[in-house]
Scaffold this motif. Sequence first.
Motif, mmCIF file in Angstrom:
data_model
loop_
_atom_site.group_PDB
_atom_site.id
_atom_site.type_symbol
_atom_site.label_atom_id
_atom_site.label_comp_id
_atom_site.label_asym_id
_atom_site.label_seq_id
_atom_site.Cartn_x
_atom_site.Cartn_y
_atom_site.Cartn_z
ATOM 1 N N LYS A 95 8.571 -0.942 6.865
ATOM 2 C CA LYS A 95 7.794 -0.887 8.094
ATOM 3 C C LYS A 95 6.415 -0.272 7.845
ATOM 4 C CE LYS A 95 7.960 0.640 12.904
ATOM 5 N NZ LYS A 95 8.729 1.382 13.945
ATOM 6 N N GLY A 96 5.360 -1.082 8.042
ATOM 7 C CA GLY A 96 3.997 -0.616 7.858
ATOM 8 C C GLY A 96 3.503 -0.662 6.431
ATOM 9 N N CYS A 97 4.362 -0.994 5.472
ATOM 10 C CA CYS A 97 4.001 -0.990 4.055
ATOM 11 C C CYS A 97 4.201 -2.375 3.446
ATOM 12 C CB CYS A 97 4.844 0.023 3.284
ATOM 13 S SG CYS A 97 4.550 1.752 3.750
ATOM 14 N N PRO A 98 3.123 -3.046 3.021
ATOM 15 C CA PRO A 98 3.268 -4.341 2.354
ATOM 16 C C PRO A 98 4.035 -4.241 1.044
ATOM 17 C CG PRO A 98 0.994 -3.962 3.035
ATOM 18 C CD PRO A 98 1.713 -2.665 3.178
ATOM 19 N N ARG A 99 3.862 -3.126 0.357
ATOM 20 C CA ARG A 99 4.622 -2.804 -0.851
ATOM 21 C C ARG A 99 5.084 -1.350 -0.774
ATOM 22 N NH1 ARG A 99 4.691 -6.241 -5.262
ATOM 23 N NH2 ARG A 99 3.347 -8.090 -5.115
ATOM 24 N N ALA A 100 5.950 -0.968 -1.669
ATOM 25 C CA ALA A 100 6.560 0.361 -1.582
ATOM 26 C C ALA A 100 5.567 1.484 -1.826
ATOM 27 C CB ALA A 100 7.727 0.466 -2.568
ATOM 28 N N ASN A 101 4.532 1.209 -2.625
ATOM 29 C CA ASN A 101 3.557 2.246 -2.963
ATOM 30 C C ASN A 101 2.140 1.696 -2.849
ATOM 31 O OD1 ASN A 101 5.366 4.541 -4.270
ATOM 32 N ND2 ASN A 101 6.083 2.590 -5.110
ATOM 33 N N GLY A 102 1.187 2.598 -2.626
ATOM 34 C CA GLY A 102 -0.217 2.194 -2.608
ATOM 35 C C GLY A 102 -0.929 2.531 -1.319
ATOM 36 N N ARG A 105 -4.787 -1.157 4.392
ATOM 37 C CA ARG A 105 -5.454 -1.112 5.687
ATOM 38 C C ARG A 105 -4.490 -0.643 6.774
ATOM 39 N NH1 ARG A 105 -9.285 -6.414 6.631
ATOM 40 N NH2 ARG A 105 -10.468 -6.309 4.683
ATOM 41 N N HIS A 106 -5.059 -0.010 7.775
ATOM 42 C CA HIS A 106 -4.270 0.362 8.941
ATOM 43 C C HIS A 106 -3.875 -0.911 9.690
ATOM 44 C CE1 HIS A 106 -3.240 2.201 12.807
ATOM 45 N NE2 HIS A 106 -3.122 3.347 12.136
ATOM 46 N N PRO A 107 -2.649 -0.977 10.210
ATOM 47 C CA PRO A 107 -2.225 -2.202 10.916
ATOM 48 C C PRO A 107 -3.044 -2.525 12.154
ATOM 49 C CG PRO A 107 -0.609 -0.433 11.177
ATOM 50 C CD PRO A 107 -1.557 0.001 10.120
ATOM 51 N N VAL A 116 -3.477 3.587 5.355
ATOM 52 C CA VAL A 116 -2.047 3.852 5.165
ATOM 53 C C VAL A 116 -1.782 4.170 3.701
ATOM 54 C CG1 VAL A 116 0.259 2.860 5.274
ATOM 55 C CG2 VAL A 116 -1.388 2.378 7.089
ATOM 56 N N ASN A 117 -1.033 5.224 3.459
ATOM 57 C CA ASN A 117 -0.560 5.553 2.113
ATOM 58 C C ASN A 117 0.956 5.385 2.094
ATOM 59 O OD1 ASN A 117 -0.235 6.501 -0.491
ATOM 60 N ND2 ASN A 117 -0.334 8.643 0.099
ATOM 61 N N CYS A 118 1.431 4.461 1.279
ATOM 62 C CA CYS A 118 2.866 4.204 1.174
ATOM 63 C C CYS A 118 3.397 4.854 -0.101
ATOM 64 C CB CYS A 118 3.147 2.704 1.161
ATOM 65 S SG CYS A 118 2.718 1.878 2.708
ATOM 66 N N VAL A 119 4.418 5.662 0.050
ATOM 67 C CA VAL A 119 5.032 6.352 -1.091
ATOM 68 C C VAL A 119 6.528 6.081 -1.055
ATOM 69 C CG1 VAL A 119 5.405 8.544 -2.262
ATOM 70 C CG2 VAL A 119 3.270 8.156 -0.996
ATOM 71 N N ASP A 120 7.012 5.322 -2.024
ATOM 72 C CA ASP A 120 8.425 4.948 -2.080
ATOM 73 C C ASP A 120 8.888 4.320 -0.767
ATOM 74 O OD1 ASP A 120 8.656 5.891 -4.700
ATOM 75 O OD2 ASP A 120 9.146 7.917 -4.025
ATOM 76 N N GLY A 121 8.014 3.504 -0.181
ATOM 77 C CA GLY A 121 8.371 2.787 1.036
ATOM 78 C C GLY A 121 8.199 3.578 2.319
ATOM 79 N N VAL A 122 7.707 4.811 2.223
ATOM 80 C CA VAL A 122 7.514 5.652 3.413
ATOM 81 C C VAL A 122 6.051 5.566 3.854
ATOM 82 C CG1 VAL A 122 7.682 7.964 4.398
ATOM 83 C CG2 VAL A 122 9.350 7.198 2.701
ATOM 84 N N TYR A 123 5.836 5.278 5.123
ATOM 85 C CA TYR A 123 4.516 5.046 5.715
ATOM 86 C C TYR A 123 3.861 6.369 6.086
ATOM 87 C CZ TYR A 123 1.340 3.394 9.486
ATOM 88 O OH TYR A 123 0.275 3.137 10.307
ATOM 89 N N HIS A 124 2.634 6.572 5.607
ATOM 90 C CA HIS A 124 1.855 7.759 5.973
ATOM 91 C C HIS A 124 0.490 7.303 6.474
ATOM 92 C CE1 HIS A 124 4.712 10.474 3.921
ATOM 93 N NE2 HIS A 124 4.763 9.535 2.986
#
Length: 242
Positions: A95-102, A105-107, A116-124
């Motif tokens: 949810k909110g992450c095209p890939r698990a990390n990286g 753009r904001h949705p 958006v910063n995605c870390v192991d699939g967690v949306y920040h």
Amino acid sequence: MQQQQQLLVVAMIAVNLFLGGVEAQNFKCPERTGYFPDPVQCDAYYLCSKGDAEEKLCPDGLVFDDRDPNHERCDIPANVDCEDRTELQEPQPSKGCPRANGYYRHPDVDACDKFVNCVDGVYHELPCPPGLIYDDTASTCAWPAESRRRDCMKAKKDSLDDGFSCPDGDVLGPGGRNLPHPTFPHPDDCQKFYICRNGVQPQKGSCSAGFVYNEETFTCDDPANVPGCEKYYDEKPSGKKN
């Protein structure tokens, strides 16, 4: 149905493991020891030990940095030149992450000043500093004029409580040089002016007592040198020049 899906997943994992083993057997180590990139897939690489290759894979969303064969390092794509290694592993979105990390753009397409910063699939969700927008080509925040993100060039400008916002375009100062922090006159008060930090962030300014803003020189000056403001302090008894 669920059992069939589980069997399909197991079969796919087995196929991937088999293909990975075949690719590792086919890969020829450039040196006996070190970490080396896969020739076609940017997030795949090999650990060579005594000339034998073991295939490895970066976490989803990261790619292999091949600048130093003595170090095992995966990084965001903006920091790595993959050259002709254009293939990547199948994405693992959440949810909110095209890939698990990286960084992404904001949705919300209008939220140019967030990313958006995605870390192991967690949306920040994170904000850019004031006046900056998120530039996904560099995975960082940048000034709108320096960003390649054209969809945000017309993003809503910051404005002060009196309605002032920084105008578009460069401002040339003395000698024809661009002013990095241009200033502008206040429409109703000779002593006051506006500052546009980095050309985009508005801020109020005021000259010292006895001086007024000169829009020709972009500085505070003697009232006698500024047409229309010569009698400014004569009309303000409490602010007379000493």
